[in-house]
Design a protein around this motif. Structure first.
Motif, short mmCIF file in Angstrom:
data_model
loop_
_atom_site.label_atom_id
_atom_site.label_comp_id
_atom_site.label_asym_id
_atom_site.label_seq_id
_atom_site.Cartn_x
_atom_site.Cartn_y
_atom_site.Cartn_z
N LEU A 49 16.97 12.35 5.13
CA LEU A 49 16.89 13.08 6.11
C LEU A 49 16.52 14.76 5.93
O LEU A 49 15.58 15.50 6.27
CB LEU A 49 18.12 13.33 7.06
CG LEU A 49 18.45 11.90 8.00
CD1 LEU A 49 19.70 12.02 8.20
CD2 LEU A 49 17.33 12.13 9.09
N THR A 50 17.10 15.14 4.97
CA THR A 50 17.15 16.68 4.43
C THR A 50 15.83 16.83 3.57
O THR A 50 15.20 17.91 3.93
CB THR A 50 18.27 17.20 3.45
OG1 THR A 50 18.33 16.34 2.36
CG2 THR A 50 19.69 17.00 4.09
N ASP A 51 15.37 15.99 2.86
CA ASP A 51 14.07 16.20 2.31
C ASP A 51 12.95 16.10 3.47
O ASP A 51 11.93 16.87 3.24
CB ASP A 51 13.72 15.14 1.31
CG ASP A 51 14.45 15.14 0.10
OD1 ASP A 51 15.07 16.33 -0.08
OD2 ASP A 51 14.62 14.30 -0.59
N ALA A 52 13.24 15.40 4.52
CA ALA A 52 11.92 14.88 5.60
C ALA A 52 11.64 16.52 6.31
O ALA A 52 10.63 16.64 6.70
CB ALA A 52 12.48 14.16 6.55
N VAL A 53 12.96 17.43 6.37
CA VAL A 53 12.63 18.54 7.21
C VAL A 53 12.61 19.92 6.48
O VAL A 53 12.53 20.92 7.05
CB VAL A 53 13.83 18.54 8.31
CG1 VAL A 53 14.15 17.31 9.00
CG2 VAL A 53 15.18 18.93 7.48
N ALA A 54 12.66 19.74 5.20
CA ALA A 54 12.82 20.94 4.61
C ALA A 54 11.53 21.74 4.51
O ALA A 54 11.87 23.14 4.48
CB ALA A 54 12.77 20.75 2.80
N ASP A 55 10.37 21.47 5.00
CA ASP A 55 9.37 22.45 5.15
C ASP A 55 8.73 22.40 6.45
O ASP A 55 7.62 22.55 6.99
CB ASP A 55 7.98 22.11 4.24
CG ASP A 55 8.53 22.26 2.65
OD1 ASP A 55 9.25 23.24 2.60
OD2 ASP A 55 8.31 21.33 1.99
N ALA A 56 9.58 21.67 7.49
CA ALA A 56 9.03 21.39 8.92
C ALA A 56 8.92 22.73 9.89
O ALA A 56 10.00 23.55 9.78
CB ALA A 56 9.68 20.41 9.51
N ASP A 57 7.81 22.64 10.41
CA ASP A 57 7.67 23.75 11.49
C ASP A 57 8.48 22.88 12.62
O ASP A 57 9.05 23.70 13.58
CB ASP A 57 6.38 24.06 11.86
CG ASP A 57 5.61 24.66 10.71
OD1 ASP A 57 6.06 25.89 10.31
OD2 ASP A 57 4.77 24.35 10.04
N VAL A 58 8.12 22.02 13.20
CA VAL A 58 8.40 21.42 14.39
C VAL A 58 9.19 19.62 13.82
O VAL A 58 8.61 19.08 13.07
CB VAL A 58 7.59 21.06 15.32
CG1 VAL A 58 8.28 19.98 16.53
CG2 VAL A 58 6.81 22.44 15.68
N VAL A 59 10.29 19.48 14.28
CA VAL A 59 10.82 18.37 14.08
C VAL A 59 11.03 17.53 15.23
O VAL A 59 11.66 18.09 16.23
CB VAL A 59 12.34 18.34 13.26
CG1 VAL A 59 13.06 17.07 12.96
CG2 VAL A 59 12.04 19.04 11.92
N PHE A 60 10.59 16.30 15.35
CA PHE A 60 10.68 15.29 16.48
C PHE A 60 11.78 14.20 16.06
O PHE A 60 11.69 13.79 14.97
CB PHE A 60 9.65 14.63 16.94
CG PHE A 60 8.51 15.60 17.47
CD1 PHE A 60 8.49 15.80 18.74
CD2 PHE A 60 7.43 16.14 16.75
CE1 PHE A 60 7.49 16.51 19.39
CE2 PHE A 60 6.55 16.79 17.58
CZ PHE A 60 6.60 17.06 18.67
N THR A 61 12.51 14.08 16.98
CA THR A 61 13.53 12.92 17.13
C THR A 61 13.33 11.98 18.13
O THR A 61 13.20 12.12 19.13
CB THR A 61 14.90 13.15 16.77
OG1 THR A 61 15.49 14.13 17.80
CG2 THR A 61 15.24 13.96 15.46
#
Length: 289
Positions: A49-61
């Motif tokens: 989870l943490t790697d998935a969002v490290a560089d994200a501008d927008v996160v969808f769940t």
């Protein structure tokens, strides 16, 4: 934009696929198969989870229930603490409005902006990119997310502040669940009155008194094949959240309470993973027993 999509179930994997051509997409899911399928088409597969969002501008769940959203978002192992400051979290999960307001507060404390944006529509609209998004939150945050939402949906309804998107979804699913129950009960009576199932499925869904979604559900009932577009167990979950929300606002829901009991009985009878239109099959078998 760098976009992350977390939760690749029946809805999420199709929504994420519609984003692929329009952003740099990273995906994460607890089971690997949908991640591998999207990675084969150009998405980046995250291992945590943490790697998935490290560089994200927008996160969808797009997750099954509030408890799952909380488990994946909050706490030391949750993705909120790893998102870049001032990035945007868009939760498309169907959750109760009080949970969405709590999520907005937790996100704000972490320096993250938040929208609740549940969808109206099932698997086919998710595949076609014709979902309706019901959005609660700031207009400026919606404007950032809008180009992405428009790749997954054909309509965006800004319902108000945080929690109001989830609140409106409660109202929609209350009508959806009860309309299906009324249709199932009515058509079973129709057969007892001497009308054929073919005749009933051809005519009743097309009358002005019938909800438009029943046209598609009639085909599932006609063939007795209930491939899940919207699993019955999730409809039961939504009715539970509706009941919780009504309790918080001291609003009695007599008809929805009956519907919840029907769906709970169908779930207990083994129809939980079927489409929610399998309520018809449950009522039919119950009537024959």
């Amino acid at each position: 934009m760098n976009v992350t999509f977390i939760g690749l179930g029946i809805m999420g994997q199709n929504m994420a696929r519609n984003l692929l051509p329009h952003c740099t997409l990273t995906v994460f899911n607890r089971s690997p198969q949908p991640v591998e399928a999207l990675a084969a088409d150009g998405a980046t597969a995250a291992t945590s989870l943490t790697d998935a969002v490290a560089d994200a501008d927008v996160v969808f769940t797009m997750l099954a229930k509030p408890e799952v959203v909380a488990a994946q978002a909050f706490g030391e192992e949750g993705f909120l603490q790893a998102m870049p400051n001032d990035s945007l979290w868009v939760d498309c999960s169907t959750v109760n409005p009080s949970f969405s307001r709590e999520a907005a507060q937790v996100a704000k404390a972490s320096g993250i902006r938040f929208l609740d944006a549940p969808v109206a529509g099932t698997r086919k609209p998710a595949e076609d990119g014709t979902l309706t998004f019901l959005v609660g939150g700031a207009e400026a945050d919606l404007n950032q997310a809008r180009p992405l939402l428009e790749q997954m949906g054909s309509k965006i309804v800004h319902t108000g502040n945080h929690g109001q998107g989830s609140a409106f979804k409660m109202l929609i699913n209350a009508q959806l669940a009860q309309s299906m129950a009324v249709f199932a009960e009515t058509t079973l009576l129709g057969e007892k009155l001497g009308f054929s199932r073919e005749m009933l499925m051809d005519t009743l869904p097309n009358l002005p008194v019938s909800a438009p979604f029943l046209t598609g559900k009639a085909e599932l009932i006609r063939h007795g094949q209930f491939e899940p577009q919207f699993p019955l167990e999730l409809m039961l979950k939504d009715l539970h959240l509706l009941e919780k929300t009504a309790y918080e606002h001291r609003q009695p829901l007599f008809m929805s309470s009956v519907a919840k009991a029907l769906y709970a009985s169908a779930d207990a009878a083994g129809h939980g993973r079927d489409d929610f239109s399998a309520l018809h099959a449950f009522l039919e078998s119950h009537n024959q027993s």
